[in-house]
Design an enzyme around this catalytic site. Structure first.
Site, PDB file in Angstrom:
ATOM      1  N   GLU A 223       0.852  -1.195   0.000  1.00 14.40           N
ATOM      2  CA  GLU A 223       0.000   0.000   0.000  1.00 14.40           C
ATOM      3  C   GLU A 223       0.886   1.242   0.000  1.00 14.40           C
ATOM      4  O   GLU A 223       1.849   1.325   0.767  1.00 14.40           O
ATOM      5  CB  GLU A 223      -0.906   0.017   1.231  1.00 14.40           C
ATOM      6  CG  GLU A 223      -1.772   1.261   1.360  1.00 14.40           C
ATOM      7  CD  GLU A 223      -2.694   1.218   2.574  1.00 14.40           C
ATOM      8  OE1 GLU A 223      -3.146   0.100   2.926  1.00 14.40           O
ATOM      9  OE2 GLU A 223      -2.955   2.281   3.178  1.00 14.40           O
ATOM     10  N   GLU A 228      -2.490  11.384   3.403  1.00 15.05           N
ATOM     11  CA  GLU A 228      -3.565  11.234   4.376  1.00 15.05           C
ATOM     12  C   GLU A 228      -3.550  12.464   5.271  1.00 15.05           C
ATOM     13  O   GLU A 228      -2.497  13.056   5.523  1.00 15.05           O
ATOM     14  CB  GLU A 228      -3.375   9.973   5.226  1.00 15.05           C
ATOM     15  CG  GLU A 228      -3.593   8.678   4.470  1.00 15.05           C
ATOM     16  CD  GLU A 228      -3.426   7.473   5.383  1.00 15.05           C
ATOM     17  OE1 GLU A 228      -4.453   6.880   5.759  1.00 15.05           O
ATOM     18  OE2 GLU A 228      -2.273   7.150   5.711  1.00 15.05           O
TER      19      GLU A 228
END
Length: 336
Positions: A223, A228
Site C-alpha cells: 500500500e 492522508e
C-alpha cells in the site's frame, strides 16, 4: 603666425573616444522543476550587461533583457544539456558562460482532469460500496455510496462529500472511488492537486494498492499512501508505505506540516521507481524510501480516493460536523 597658434590650440583641446565597456562577473543559475515537466528557470546576472543570449543546448535560442529565461525541455527521459549564456553590453562587447543542466521529462501515461460535469468517468472509476469489514478494518463511521450527493464533478473539480445522515445503518455517508480493473501502473510519478476537508474526525486519503490484493491479501499486496490528513491535526500531511511487518501503525513513512491544507489546493505526489519511492508536497520532498526486489512495490498498483469519517486514524468526530468535501482538480500519472 596667428593661424599656427590657432591650429595648435585646437590640437591641445581634442578628447580621446571613451573606452568601450565590457560585461563582467557573469553568474548563471538554473532551477529545474521537480515535477518532471522539463521546465527550467534560468537566471543570469552580469555587470554592464543590457541583454542576455541563451543557447539552451538543443538548437533553441532566446534573448532576454532582464537575464531571466523560462524554458521547457520536451525530450522524454533523463538528459543533460550544456546551456551557454552570452551577456552583451551597450557597446556590443560580450562575455559568455556555460553550465550543465540535468533534466528529467516524463510522458503522461494517464490522467483525469475532471472537466465533464456529472458523475466521474465510469471508464476510469469504480466504487467500493457499503461499510466493508467495519470500515475496511479501520472502524470508520461512514457508509460509502456512489450517489451524486457524495460524489460529483462540477466546474472542473471532483468533489467527494461526507454527510452526517442516517443511511443504511450508518450515521455518515461518503465515497470511496478507485481505478481497480480499469487502470493500474508500475513505476512512474503520480500527482494529485487537492483541497482537503476540515473538521474533527475527517480523514481524506489519496492512495494506491497492489493489483494482486484479491489473491495476495493485505498487506502482502503493498500500500502506498500518497496523502492522508486528519481533521483533528490540521495541516499535517502523512505519506506512508504498508507492507509485511510494516502495516498499520508500523508503516514506513513521514509527515510534513503545510499551511492552508483545507482552504487551498496543494500538489501531492509520489515518484516511484525500482530503487526509490519519494513523497512530495508542492514539489517539496519529505520522505524517501528504499525499494528492493523483495518488497511488494514492484508490481502494478491502482489508485483510490476516499473520504472517511472517524475510525482508528481519523479519531474523534466533531459533534457539530454536518458535511465537508475533498476537492480534486486533477490526477496525472507520468511514465519516467
Amino acid at each position: 603666425m596667428a593661424l599656427l597658434i590657432s591650429i595648435a590650440s585646437c590640437g591641445k583641446n581634442e578628447t580621446k573616444p571613451a573606452a568601450k565597456v565590457a560585461p563582467s562577473n557573469l553568474v548563471v543559475n538554473a532551477v529545474v522543476s521537480a515535477d518532471s515537466s522539463g521546465a527550467v528557470t534560468f537566471t543570469a546576472v552580469a555587470e554592464n550587461a543590457v541583454t542576455y543570449d541563451y543557447d539552451f543546448g538543443n538548437g533553441t535560442y532566446q534573448t532576454v533583457a532582464n537575464g531571466i529565461a523560462n524554458y521547457s525541455y520536451t525530450v522524454v527521459g533523463h538528459h543533460s544539456y550544456t546551456v551557454t549564456v552570452t551577456a552583451k553590453s551597450a557597446d556590443g562587447l560580450v562575455i559568455s558562460k556555460s553550465i550543465q543542466v540535468a533534466v528529467n521529462v516524463s510522458a503522461l501515461l494517464w490522467s483525469d482532469e475532471f472537466n465533464t460535469d456529472g458523475p466521474p468517468d465510469p471508464k476510469k472509476w469504480g466504487y467500493d460500496i457499503g461499510t466493508g469489514d467495519n470500515g475496511w478494518g479501520n472502524a470508520e463511521a461512514q457508509y460509502y455510496t456512489n450517489r451524486p450527493e457524495n460524489v460529483t464533478v462540477a466546474n472542473g473539480i471532483l468533489k467527494i462529500t461526507a454527510i452526517k445522515e442516517n443511511y443504511a445503518g450508518s450515521a455518515y455517508t461518503s465515497t470511496r472511488m478507485l481505478t481497480k480493473d480499469k487502470f493500474s501502473f508500475k513505476y512512474g510519478k503520480i500527482e494529485v492537486s487537492a483541497k482537503l476537508p476540515a473538521g474533527g474526525g475527517t480523514w481524506p486519503a489519496i492512495w494506491m494498492l497492489g493489483s494482486n490484493i484479491t489473491t495476495a491479501g493485505w498487506p502482502a499486496c503493498g500500500e502506498i499512501d500518497i496523502m492522508e490528513h486528519k481533521g483533528n491535526v490540521p495541516n499535517k500531511i502523512y505519506g506512508t508505505l504498508h507492507h509485511p511487518n510494516h502495516s498499520g501503525a508500523n508503516g514506513d513513512g513521514s509527515t510534513l506540516m503545510i499551511t492552508n491544507a483545507t482552504t487551498a489546493f496543494h500538489k501531492y505526489a509520489v515518484d516511484w521507481s525500482p530503487t526509490l519511492i519519494r513523497f512530495y508536497v508542492d514539489d517539496q520532498l519529505f520522505y524517501t524510501f528504499t525499494n528492493t526486489g523483495s518488497l511488494p512495490f514492484n508490481q502494478h498498483f491502482f489508485v483510490i480516493f476516499n473520504f472517511a469519517i472517524g475510525g482508528n486514524f481519523g479519531g474523534a468526530i466533531d459533534p457539530a460536523f454536518t458535511s465537508a468535501s475533498m476537492e480534486v482538480d486533477y490526477i496525472r500519472v507520468y511514465k519516467n
